[in-house]
Design a protein around this motif. Structure first.
Motif, PDB file in Angstrom:
ATOM      1  N   ASP A  22       0.751  -1.188  -0.100  1.00  0.00           N
ATOM      2  CA  ASP A  22       0.068   0.095   0.046  1.00  0.00           C
ATOM      3  C   ASP A  22       0.755   1.123   0.161  1.00  0.00           C
ATOM      4  O   ASP A  22       0.378   2.449  -0.178  1.00  0.00           O
ATOM      5  N   GLY A  23       2.228   1.142  -0.008  1.00  0.00           N
ATOM      6  CA  GLY A  23       2.900   2.241  -0.078  1.00  0.00           C
ATOM      7  C   GLY A  23       3.387   2.759   1.324  1.00  0.00           C
ATOM      8  O   GLY A  23       3.999   4.267   1.358  1.00  0.00           O
ATOM      9  N   SER A  24       2.939   2.341   2.353  1.00  0.00           N
ATOM     10  CA  SER A  24       3.021   3.124   3.623  1.00  0.00           C
ATOM     11  C   SER A  24       4.371   2.850   4.280  1.00  0.00           C
ATOM     12  O   SER A  24       4.544   3.290   5.358  1.00  0.00           O
ATOM     13  N   TYR A  25       5.091   1.996   3.861  1.00  0.00           N
ATOM     14  CA  TYR A  25       6.280   1.314   4.159  1.00  0.00           C
ATOM     15  C   TYR A  25       7.361   2.721   4.344  1.00  0.00           C
ATOM     16  O   TYR A  25       7.414   3.555   3.579  1.00  0.00           O
ATOM     17  N   ARG A  26       7.895   2.963   5.498  1.00  0.00           N
ATOM     18  CA  ARG A  26       8.882   3.862   5.732  1.00  0.00           C
ATOM     19  C   ARG A  26      10.167   3.069   6.293  1.00  0.00           C
ATOM     20  O   ARG A  26      10.199   2.410   7.316  1.00  0.00           O
ATOM     21  N   HIS A  27      11.435   3.640   5.759  1.00  0.00           N
ATOM     22  CA  HIS A  27      12.610   3.232   6.494  1.00  0.00           C
ATOM     23  C   HIS A  27      12.726   3.501   7.765  1.00  0.00           C
ATOM     24  O   HIS A  27      12.689   4.762   8.185  1.00  0.00           O
ATOM     25  N   GLY A  28      13.479   2.773   8.675  1.00  0.00           N
ATOM     26  CA  GLY A  28      13.897   2.934  10.118  1.00  0.00           C
ATOM     27  C   GLY A  28      15.030   3.695  10.214  1.00  0.00           C
ATOM     28  O   GLY A  28      15.657   3.953   9.421  1.00  0.00           O
ATOM     29  N   ARG A  29      15.477   3.705  11.497  1.00  0.00           N
ATOM     30  CA  ARG A  29      16.665   4.572  11.848  1.00  0.00           C
ATOM     31  C   ARG A  29      17.941   3.450  11.610  1.00  0.00           C
ATOM     32  O   ARG A  29      17.637   2.128  11.687  1.00  0.00           O
ATOM     33  N   TYR A  30      18.871   3.956  11.703  1.00  0.00           N
ATOM     34  CA  TYR A  30      20.375   3.258  11.675  1.00  0.00           C
ATOM     35  C   TYR A  30      20.972   3.103  13.010  1.00  0.00           C
ATOM     36  O   TYR A  30      20.814   4.020  13.878  1.00  0.00           O
ATOM     37  N   HIS A  31      21.888   2.152  13.206  1.00  0.00           N
ATOM     38  CA  HIS A  31      22.454   1.820  14.364  1.00  0.00           C
ATOM     39  C   HIS A  31      24.096   1.971  13.941  1.00  0.00           C
ATOM     40  O   HIS A  31      24.408   1.218  12.987  1.00  0.00           O
ATOM     41  N   VAL A  48      15.772  -4.787  11.569  1.00  0.00           N
ATOM     42  CA  VAL A  48      15.808  -5.900  11.025  1.00  0.00           C
ATOM     43  C   VAL A  48      14.773  -5.868   9.970  1.00  0.00           C
ATOM     44  O   VAL A  48      14.876  -6.521   8.637  1.00  0.00           O
ATOM     45  N   LYS A  49      13.636  -5.247  10.215  1.00  0.00           N
ATOM     46  CA  LYS A  49      12.289  -5.165   8.998  1.00  0.00           C
ATOM     47  C   LYS A  49      13.226  -4.431   7.782  1.00  0.00           C
ATOM     48  O   LYS A  49      12.822  -4.869   6.644  1.00  0.00           O
ATOM     49  N   ASP A  50      13.771  -3.539   7.961  1.00  0.00           N
ATOM     50  CA  ASP A  50      14.642  -2.939   6.658  1.00  0.00           C
ATOM     51  C   ASP A  50      15.627  -3.898   6.088  1.00  0.00           C
ATOM     52  O   ASP A  50      15.581  -3.712   4.546  1.00  0.00           O
ATOM     53  N   ILE A 131       8.494   0.478  -7.316  1.00  0.00           N
ATOM     54  CA  ILE A 131       9.894  -0.053  -7.084  1.00  0.00           C
ATOM     55  C   ILE A 131      10.671   1.061  -6.823  1.00  0.00           C
ATOM     56  O   ILE A 131      11.593   1.220  -6.160  1.00  0.00           O
ATOM     57  N   LEU A 132      10.595   2.242  -7.806  1.00  0.00           N
ATOM     58  CA  LEU A 132      11.430   3.206  -7.741  1.00  0.00           C
ATOM     59  C   LEU A 132      11.157   4.128  -6.396  1.00  0.00           C
ATOM     60  O   LEU A 132      12.136   4.854  -5.876  1.00  0.00           O
ATOM     61  N   ASP A 133      10.083   4.265  -6.058  1.00  0.00           N
ATOM     62  CA  ASP A 133       9.617   4.849  -4.945  1.00  0.00           C
ATOM     63  C   ASP A 133      10.506   4.049  -3.701  1.00  0.00           C
ATOM     64  O   ASP A 133      11.027   4.819  -2.781  1.00  0.00           O
ATOM     65  N   LEU A 134      10.465   2.645  -3.696  1.00  0.00           N
ATOM     66  CA  LEU A 134      11.006   1.910  -2.441  1.00  0.00           C
ATOM     67  C   LEU A 134      12.397   2.187  -2.694  1.00  0.00           C
ATOM     68  O   LEU A 134      13.099   2.591  -1.411  1.00  0.00           O
ATOM     69  N   SER A 141      16.984   7.239   3.251  1.00  0.00           N
ATOM     70  CA  SER A 141      17.078   6.918   4.598  1.00  0.00           C
ATOM     71  C   SER A 141      18.374   7.150   5.273  1.00  0.00           C
ATOM     72  O   SER A 141      18.547   7.322   6.378  1.00  0.00           O
ATOM     73  N   TYR A 142      19.411   7.713   4.505  1.00  0.00           N
ATOM     74  CA  TYR A 142      20.845   7.773   5.110  1.00  0.00           C
ATOM     75  C   TYR A 142      21.524   8.775   4.027  1.00  0.00           C
ATOM     76  O   TYR A 142      21.458   8.910   2.863  1.00  0.00           O
ATOM     77  N   HIS A 143      22.353   9.738   4.757  1.00  0.00           N
ATOM     78  CA  HIS A 143      23.310  10.667   3.994  1.00  0.00           C
ATOM     79  C   HIS A 143      24.239  11.066   4.707  1.00  0.00           C
ATOM     80  O   HIS A 143      24.172  11.128   6.122  1.00  0.00           O
TER      81      HIS A 143
END
Length: 292
Positions: A22-31, A48-50, A131-134, A141-143
């Motif tokens: 449904d396009g609601s996936y959001r990338h989580g934080r990093y450790h 883990v989910k990411d 796919i491009l959106d993902l 998610s990182y820079h």
């Protein structure tokens, strides 16, 4: 973190699947954590989910891109790898022993990958909006700074790196046309007929990296030399007549050898040193196992 995710594995995977659909996936934080083998590196690890999503994306991108990569891109590809890159380099050292080479790598490569350029390259082969959106979500998610940089710890970063540097590979093969070329990660070698040709290739490729990819050469590893001289590459000293593990690598093995890492170190010994070293190393491993 993994154990917590596994407790409700089916539910977590179903939720993740629904978010992706449904396009609601959001990338989580990093450790973050730091390793020192052999030099200091900051490793960025996703939740883990990411990482589940990274694996799916990685497999998809490999299917789309791998056939378009050049033969002599050796890192993070099925049927390639570190030993293959070293063996190929040894072959070229012997075959072009009367020529010259340029050996170099890219300064802070992962930190300097430009997000917009990477997204553009992905769109040259992928036209599916979902796919491009993902992919954009993973990249964004990182820079490191100013929309540049991808995390070394992500599985997706390995295929992103090969896609990004495929531009370099194709430029070298089709515009420079050297005698031979090998790239492992951001470490590469170009063989030429003579010193002048090697220096010209060095100048042109440096300009290409700057203008087209926003990258620069690591001046510590920027070397033009006759092929007959010793070449230090990927932890191995290589000559036209043979190769051996570098003294630095041998010292690291002696200091850090234990039951856990013995298999990987044995692989290095087996591939790049004569039999007498392999037998000596086997005795060391037996001694460690006997005294556990």
């Amino acid at each position: 973190m993994i154990e917590f995710y596994q407790r409700n594995l089916v539910t977590n995977l179903m939720n993740l699947n629904n978010q992706l659909l449904d396009g609601s996936y959001r990338h989580g934080r990093y450790h973050n954590f730091t390793i020192y083998d052999p030099k200091q590196r900051e490793i960025i690890v996703a939740e883990v989910k990411d990482r589940v999503v990274h694996r799916m994306v990685y497999e998809y991108l490999v299917r789309v891109w791998d056939k378009s990569f050049c033969f002599d891109a050796w890192s993070c590809r099925v049927g390639k790898g570190l030993h293959g890159a070293i063996q190929r380099t040894s072959h070229n050292m012997e075959k072009y022993k009367d020529g010259w080479l340029w050996r170099s790598d890219i300064a802070k490569f992962f930190n300097n990958i430009d997000h917009d350029r990477l997204k553009f390259l992905l769109r040259t082969k992928i036209d599916k909006p979902n796919i491009l959106d993902l992919l954009d979500k993973i990249i964004d998610s990182y820079h490191y700074e100013n929309k540049r940089g991808i995390p070394i710890g992500n599985l997706t970063s390995q295929i992103f790196a090969n896609i990004y540097l495929n531009e370099l590979d194709q430029f070298v093969l089709h515009s420079i046309k050297p005698l031979a070329y090998v790239r492992y990660g951001d470490d590469f070698i170009i063989w030429c007929t003579d010193e002048y040709t090697a220096l010209c290739a060095q100048a042109v490729i440096k300009q290409f990296l700057c203008d087209e990819l926003g990258l620069s050469i690591n001046l510590k590893h920027d070397l033009v030399q006759p092929t007959r001289n010793k070449l230090s590459y990927l932890g191995v000293d290589i000559w036209p007549s043979g190769r051996r593990l570098s003294p630095k690598v041998m010292n690291r093995i002696d200091k850090k050898l234990d039951a856990i890492n013995s298999a990987s170190y044995y692989s290095l010994i087996k591939h790049h040193l004569p039999d007498r070293y392999r037998r000596r190393f086997q005795y060391k491993i037996l001694d460690i196992l006997e005294h556990k």
